[in-house]
Design an enzyme around this catalytic site. Structure first.
Site: not given
Ligand code: AHR
Length: 513
Positions: A194, A316
């Site tokens: 991110e 994710e």
């Molecule tokens: O999964 C939780 C968080 O969500 C992670 O650390 C981040 O990459 C995303 O914003």
């Protein structure tokens, strides 16, 4: 006949009984060709809340039964799931993680503040050795997420050398001093996470250059071939994908994407367990929207990389609700109901369709965080409804995707989305066994699913079902088996047609013989 059906429907409605809806599917068992990569079933473990400490790791001296420090109950549950790949150490944590703090004698490792996740003190007792050894024991590929946001090129380059160099290099010597002679095999390397947000608040143009620079110095040592993944877009940020593909696409193996089923990023995200029917259907509509998001990112990648050399890596995904009342803010500990199980099954059904480009997906996260497989409390553990979807679906790992056509009723849900009431996916495994997974999202009505089987002479079928009395049912430490798998005998094959009686709010996987 029509009159008879209408009559029984009206009778069912007047008695308040669930009505019966019909769905038709044509399964092409002799078509397909694309393999569903096992990595679509990937996991993610971050130093966040009790994912690592108390979730995966308790240490050798813990009274909680453990194998070399890893909790035995969690380890066995994950082994059974056939986890193909695990991402670590973050997430946002990765861009503040300095790997040298997590090697050497545990008592001597420096502590740090976990600034992203509640300011918890991190003692670094779970580090590189503990993670890579866990992956070896589970038989899964490690996916290391490197620090670009607050680290240096040298730091990341040396981490790669430490993990993968076999020779007499300085980092290999340091690794040996710390008790590990043989280098590990590390395939997947994320260059930042991110980077548009917690990973450095960068613009895509600037990050593209950083990606090129950092990845240049991450070398392949002694036969270890790195698969380098650039930090990708969030949700609907198509510009990020476009710029990254244009400026750095030639130097990457994969580009990531994050998509959460979440109501929004400000204010309450809603309770994981207390929701009404409208909220439930909204959730499934939002979850299914990932198909459109995938298509749009893939279209950009197709235009820049028609050879499909660069993979899309959804590292994710999953539901994000308000943390459970009474838990530590910032630790993202949430319950997991049958609604979450539907988010898992519907998402996986979609992922299977896009594996020409989508090569990995990592649900967030494996234990005690967001849409987890497993919840722990002290020495207790429960498996979540989402765990059971992954268990039921593991038959699709590395199997050949089979195309199908599905016709079913749809409903309109909040935010102008349309939800098909039934979702399905099918595959053929290495032994030639065909598996079909079906989700009936309808809260009230059962479905009679008629499946025309083309290209198979299968005559027998067996199956498993996941359902519950209420869509908001979940497993607790007191009642760990409220939502679990059961045998399913509601499918029959006759003359090349399979008929499945699918109860309301149920997920089924069938094996054809
Ligand atoms: O999964 C939780 C968080 O969500 C992670 O650390 C981040 O990459 C995303 O914003």
């Amino acid at each position: 006949m029509k009159r008879l059906l209408l009559g029984s429907l009206m009778l069912a409605v007047s008695l308040g009984l669930p009505a019966q809806k019909t769905t038709t599917i044509t399964l092409h068992a002799d078509q397909g060709g694309q393999t569903i990569p096992k990595e679509i079933y990937g996991q993610f473990a971050e130093h966040l809340g009790s994912c690592i400490y108390g979730g995966l790791w308790v240490g050798e001296d813990s009274p909680i039964p453990n194998i070399k420090g890893y909790r035995t109950d969690v380890f066995n549950a994950l082994k059974d799931l056939q986890v193909p790949v695990m991402r670590w150490p973050g997430g946002c944590f990765a861009d503040e993680y300095h790997w040298r703090d997590g090697i050497g004698p545990r008592k001597e490792r420096p502590k740090m503040v976990n600034n992203n996740w509640g300011g918890t003190i991190e003692d670094n007792s779970f580090g590189t050795h503990e993670f890579l050894n866990l992956c070896e024991m589970l038989g899964c590929e490690p996916y290391i997420s490197g620090n670009v946001g607050s680290g240096t090129v040298e730091e990341l380059a040396k981490w790669v050398e430490y993990m993968t160099s076999e020779g007499d290099s300085p980092m290999a010597r340091l690794r040996r001093q710390n008790g590990r002679d043989k280098a590990w095999k590390v395939k997947y390397l994320g260059i930042g996470n991110e980077s548009w947000g917690c990973g450095g608040s960068m613009r895509p143009e600037y990050y593209s250059d950083l990606y090129r620079r950092y990845s240049t110095y991450c070398r392949n040592y002694d036969g270890n071939a790195l698969y380098k993944i650039a930090s990708g877009a969030s949700d609907y940020d198509y510009n990020w994908t476009r710029v990254l593909m244009e400026r750095a696409g030639g130097m990457m193996n994969g580009l990531s994407l994050h998509y959460y089923t979440v109501t929004g990023w400000t204010g309450s995200k809603g309770s994981a367990t207390k929701f009404n029917d409208e909220d439930y259907y909204w959730t499934l509509g939002k979850c299914r929207e990932i198909e459109d998001v995938l298509k749009k990112h893939i279209a950009i990648m197709d235009s820049k990389d028609p050879q499909k050399r660069v993979a899309l890596i959804l590292d994710e995904w999953g539901t994000w609700w308000d943390s459970e009342p009474g838990t530590i803010p910032g630790h993202l500990y949430q319950q997991n109901t049958l609604r979450d199980a539907f988010v898992a099954s519907l998402s996986l059904d979609i992922f299977h369709k896009y594996t020409e480009r989508l090569k990995m997906a990592n649900i967030a996260q494996v234990v005690n965080v967001l849409q987890s497989m497993i919840l722990t409390n002290g020495d207790k553990m429960v498996l979540t409804p989402t765990y059971y979807v992954f268990k039921m679906y593991k038959v699709h790992q590395n199997a050949t995707f089979l195309p199908l056509q599905l016709q079913c009723d749809t409903i309109d849900v909040r935010d102008n989305r349309r939800l098909p009431l039934v979702s399905a996916t099918a595959s053929k495994d290495k032994e030639g066994k065909i598996h079909i997974s079906l989700s009936n999202t309808d809260l009230k009505d059962r479905q009679t699913v008629t499946i025309r089987l083309q290209g198979t002479n299968a005559g027998k079928v067996k199956g498993e079902i996941l359902t519950a009395d209420k869509i908001s049912d979940y497993n607790t430490f007191e009642q760990p088996d409220k939502v679990k798998l059961a045998d399913f005998d509601g499918a029959k094959i006759k003359n090349g047609v399979m008929t499945v009686k699918l109860p309301a709010k149920s997920i089924v996987t069938l094996e054809l013989q």
